[in-house]
Write a protein that holds these residues in place. Structure first.
Motif, PDB file in Angstrom:
ATOM      1  N   VAL A 336       0.853  -1.192   0.000  1.00 30.45           N
ATOM      2  CA  VAL A 336       0.000   0.000   0.000  1.00 30.45           C
ATOM      3  C   VAL A 336       0.889   1.242   0.000  1.00 30.45           C
ATOM      4  N   HIS A 337       0.727   2.064  -1.030  1.00 31.51           N
ATOM      5  CA  HIS A 337       1.502   3.305  -1.152  1.00 31.51           C
ATOM      6  C   HIS A 337       0.736   4.490  -0.579  1.00 31.51           C
ATOM      7  N   ARG A 338      -0.580   4.508  -0.825  1.00 35.31           N
ATOM      8  CA  ARG A 338      -1.395   5.614  -0.326  1.00 35.31           C
ATOM      9  C   ARG A 338      -2.815   5.115  -0.107  1.00 35.31           C
ATOM     10  N   ILE A 339      -3.462   5.602   0.959  1.00 39.03           N
ATOM     11  CA  ILE A 339      -4.843   5.216   1.249  1.00 39.03           C
ATOM     12  C   ILE A 339      -5.522   6.354   2.000  1.00 39.03           C
ATOM     13  N   THR A 340      -6.783   6.619   1.675  1.00 41.66           N
ATOM     14  CA  THR A 340      -7.534   7.689   2.327  1.00 41.66           C
ATOM     15  C   THR A 340      -7.723   7.382   3.807  1.00 41.66           C
ATOM     16  N   PRO A 341      -7.414   8.310   4.705  1.00 40.45           N
ATOM     17  CA  PRO A 341      -7.546   8.042   6.142  1.00 40.45           C
ATOM     18  C   PRO A 341      -9.003   7.850   6.568  1.00 40.45           C
ATOM     19  N   GLU A 342      -9.190   7.103   7.656  1.00 35.70           N
ATOM     20  CA  GLU A 342     -10.525   6.841   8.185  1.00 35.70           C
ATOM     21  C   GLU A 342     -11.254   8.130   8.551  1.00 35.70           C
ATOM     22  N   GLU A 343     -10.542   9.091   9.136  1.00 43.83           N
ATOM     23  CA  GLU A 343     -11.198  10.314   9.578  1.00 43.83           C
ATOM     24  C   GLU A 343     -11.775  11.122   8.409  1.00 43.83           C
ATOM     25  N   GLU A 344     -11.152  11.025   7.235  1.00 45.68           N
ATOM     26  CA  GLU A 344     -11.719  11.707   6.062  1.00 45.68           C
ATOM     27  C   GLU A 344     -13.011  11.039   5.614  1.00 45.68           C
ATOM     28  N   LEU A 345     -13.059   9.727   5.679  1.00 42.64           N
ATOM     29  CA  LEU A 345     -14.264   9.007   5.284  1.00 42.64           C
ATOM     30  C   LEU A 345     -15.416   9.301   6.243  1.00 42.64           C
ATOM     31  N   LEU A 346     -15.107   9.460   7.522  1.00 42.01           N
ATOM     32  CA  LEU A 346     -16.150   9.733   8.517  1.00 42.01           C
ATOM     33  C   LEU A 346     -16.792  11.098   8.332  1.00 42.01           C
ATOM     34  N   ARG A 347     -16.162  11.981   7.599  1.00 42.10           N
ATOM     35  CA  ARG A 347     -16.741  13.299   7.362  1.00 42.10           C
ATOM     36  C   ARG A 347     -17.721  13.310   6.185  1.00 42.10           C
ATOM     37  N   LEU A 348     -17.819  12.201   5.468  1.00 37.58           N
ATOM     38  CA  LEU A 348     -18.696  12.140   4.301  1.00 37.58           C
ATOM     39  C   LEU A 348     -20.146  11.923   4.726  1.00 37.58           C
ATOM     40  N   PRO A 349     -21.124  12.389   3.919  1.00 37.27           N
ATOM     41  CA  PRO A 349     -22.546  12.270   4.286  1.00 37.27           C
ATOM     42  C   PRO A 349     -22.963  10.820   4.544  1.00 37.27           C
ATOM     43  N   GLY A 350     -23.603  10.591   5.695  1.00 34.56           N
ATOM     44  CA  GLY A 350     -24.166   9.288   6.020  1.00 34.56           C
ATOM     45  C   GLY A 350     -23.208   8.280   6.609  1.00 34.56           C
ATOM     46  N   VAL A 351     -21.912   8.535   6.611  1.00 38.40           N
ATOM     47  CA  VAL A 351     -20.949   7.558   7.109  1.00 38.40           C
ATOM     48  C   VAL A 351     -20.944   7.590   8.638  1.00 38.40           C
ATOM     49  N   VAL A 352     -21.243   6.448   9.270  1.00 33.93           N
ATOM     50  CA  VAL A 352     -21.284   6.374  10.732  1.00 33.93           C
ATOM     51  C   VAL A 352     -20.141   5.538  11.301  1.00 33.93           C
ATOM     52  N   LYS A 353     -19.464   4.785  10.458  1.00 32.47           N
ATOM     53  CA  LYS A 353     -18.311   4.012  10.914  1.00 32.47           C
ATOM     54  C   LYS A 353     -17.372   3.787   9.745  1.00 32.47           C
ATOM     55  N   SER A 354     -16.083   3.830  10.020  1.00 30.32           N
ATOM     56  CA  SER A 354     -15.072   3.611   8.988  1.00 30.32           C
ATOM     57  C   SER A 354     -13.962   2.748   9.569  1.00 30.32           C
ATOM     58  N   VAL A 355     -13.629   1.666   8.873  1.00 22.44           N
ATOM     59  CA  VAL A 355     -12.581   0.755   9.320  1.00 22.44           C
ATOM     60  C   VAL A 355     -11.670   0.437   8.134  1.00 22.44           C
ATOM     61  N   LEU A 356     -10.384   0.711   8.283  1.00 24.10           N
ATOM     62  CA  LEU A 356      -9.390   0.337   7.275  1.00 24.10           C
ATOM     63  C   LEU A 356      -8.594  -0.854   7.787  1.00 24.10           C
ATOM     64  N   ARG A 357      -8.404  -1.827   6.938  1.00 20.04           N
ATOM     65  CA  ARG A 357      -7.647  -3.009   7.327  1.00 20.04           C
ATOM     66  C   ARG A 357      -6.145  -2.836   7.119  1.00 20.04           C
ATOM     67  N   TYR A 358      -5.764  -1.836   6.329  1.00 17.80           N
ATOM     68  CA  TYR A 358      -4.361  -1.665   5.993  1.00 17.80           C
ATOM     69  C   TYR A 358      -3.941  -0.216   6.162  1.00 17.80           C
ATOM     70  N   ARG A 359      -2.643  -0.041   6.343  1.00 19.94           N
ATOM     71  CA  ARG A 359      -2.030   1.280   6.409  1.00 19.94           C
ATOM     72  C   ARG A 359      -0.943   1.365   5.335  1.00 19.94           C
ATOM     73  N   GLU A 360      -0.448   2.567   5.107  1.00 18.56           N
ATOM     74  CA  GLU A 360       0.637   2.739   4.141  1.00 18.56           C
ATOM     75  C   GLU A 360       1.842   1.889   4.548  1.00 18.56           C
ATOM     76  N   GLY A 361       2.377   1.173   3.583  1.00 20.03           N
ATOM     77  CA  GLY A 361       3.518   0.293   3.833  1.00 20.03           C
ATOM     78  C   GLY A 361       3.143  -1.151   4.068  1.00 20.03           C
ATOM     79  N   ASP A 362       1.851  -1.441   4.294  1.00 24.21           N
ATOM     80  CA  ASP A 362       1.427  -2.820   4.527  1.00 24.21           C
ATOM     81  C   ASP A 362       1.450  -3.629   3.237  1.00 24.21           C
TER      82      ASP A 362
END
Length: 414
Positions: A336-362
């Motif tokens: 993984v080189h780049r991935i949108t952070p969970e906190e950015e996804l939580l700011r989107l309309p209707g999103v109540v939970k966000s879980v990423l399984r991977y981080r940069e470098g995984d």
């Protein structure tokens, strides 16, 4: 004073449900693990659950011997398990046989066959008066062509014991048969149904279906494994299918002799006709179960634990809306080189939970399966259409870049 029951839970992968059970049942949860699944349990998850008693089954040894070893091991626990739960689809057979050998509530082998062998399952559906797609067991390309000659192309080809669309294919013509290795497994071919594909989940207590929770699918699973949006939407509004879901599931539960548990089923609406697809006696895949909790406003995992512990849950709903889980794409295997952070996804309309399984470098490995994902979000809305629109907004905002080994090697060469 009644002693609270202790639950033995099959644990071959970390999931939202198993993590919930770890927190909800302090001192009353024992894990049943399988040596062949060790690679599917991360070191981090094993550390998080290291305080729990866990019995490891060596599948290379006779199961009767492993059961005897378990009985001696469990006798040393402060309180041995008296109830059993298996959330795993692929280990349904061995888990239920083990529970039988150690004297815990379990599915009989006939029942396991009904919920694992897709041909036996559809045979049983028809015996219970339900419609199904036309189907046949096959072992050769000629048999598949003969079947297609009767119902037409496309057809769906799958192993009889597959799950999550693993090794499941929609074949549009005989030219595709050369790409399928038929020798190593038992296969089922069935006609490809039109109409709308739905899902439904339910809890069963003492043989009674307590309630049924339908889910809409913006895209079919076979389209999902080929890149379509991977989502399920729990429909707690009046947009659900216009027929008696609970009654259909009660017919199946009674006809299969299912005493308790969580069931998950797929079915098709073709015009005004309902066609039974497949059923599993275990929690739904992806995050579908959690969707129902958000959609109806209740503790769905607590209610599920109740039925496995022999208690009737109080299904008290505090709301009615649509809520879906959107699995975030995983475009390939690599780093993984780049991935949108969970906190950015939580700011989107209707999103109540966000879980990423991977981080940069995984390091990640993509698979052709309906649960292939880099993470997920739960999205709420007043209707199916609103949830789906918001999900597409999440996909527009989400970015993941995976560098393959070949790409990395090319970068180094330059």
């Amino acid at each position: 004073m009644n002693t609270p029951p202790v639950l033995l839970m099959a644990d071959d992968r970390a999931s939202t449900f198993t993590r919930y059970a770890v927190d909800a049942l302090p001192g009353r949860l024992v894990l049943l693990r399988f040596a062949s699944a060790r690679q599917d349990l991360s070191d981090a998850y094993l550390r998080q659950t290291a305080h729990l008693p866990a019995f490891w089954v060596n599948e290379r040894l006779p199961l009767e011997d492993e059961a005897a070893r378990y009985r001696a091991w469990a006798a040393e626990l402060p309180a041995p398990p008296t109830r059993f739960c298996n959330p795993s689809e692929p280990r349904q057979d061995i888990a239920q046989r083990f529970a039988s050998l150690v004297g815990l509530p379990h599915l009989r082998q006939t029942q396991v066959r009904w919920v694992r062998d897709k041909a036996a399952m559809k045979d049983r559906f028809r015996e219970l008066g339900l419609r199904t797609a036309r189907y046949a067991r096959v072992s050769t390309a000629d048999e598949i062509e003969q079947f297609a000659a009767g119902c037409g192309w496309p057809v769906v080809l799958k192993p009889v014991d597959s799950f999550a669309c693993v090794d499941t294919f929609r074949l549009t013509g005989p030219e595709q048969l050369a790409d399928v290795a038929l020798e190593s497994r038992s296969w089922l071919v069935e006609e490809h149904l039109g109409g709308t594909e739905w899902e439904v989940c339910a809890l069963i207590h003492r043989g009674e279906v307590l309630d049924a929770w339908p889910s809409a699918m913006p895209c079919r699973p076979l389209d999902i494994v080929d890149g379509a949006m991977n989502a399920n939407i729990s429909v707690a509004t009046d947009e659900g299918p216009p027929f008696d879901l609970r009654g259909m599931l009660q017919r199946i539960a009674t006809g299969m002799g299912i005493d308790h548990g969580y069931v998950h089923m797929e079915f098709f609406l073709v015009g005004d006709e309902v066609y039974a697809g497949e059923i599993g006696v275990r929690l739904a895949g992806c995050e579908i179960t959690a969707n129902h909790g958000y959609a109806y406003g209740f503790d769905v995992f607590g209610a599920t634990l109740d039925v496995y512990l022999g208690r009737r849950p109080a299904l008290e709903y505090s709301g009615r809306r649509c809520t879906g889980d959107l699995l975030l794409p995983l475009p390939g295997s690599g780093t993984v080189h780049r991935i949108t952070p969970e906190e950015e996804l939580l700011r989107l309309p209707g999103v109540v939970k966000s879980v990423l399984r991977y981080r940069e470098g995984d390091l990640v490995e993509a698979r052709r399966a309906s649960h292939n994902a880099s993470g997920y979000v739960h999205v709420t809305g007043a209707s199916i259409a609103e949830v789906e629109k918001r999900m597409r907004g999440v996909l527009d905002a989400f970015t993941i870049e995976v560098i393959t080994q070949a790409q990395a090697a090319g970068t180094l060469q330059h």
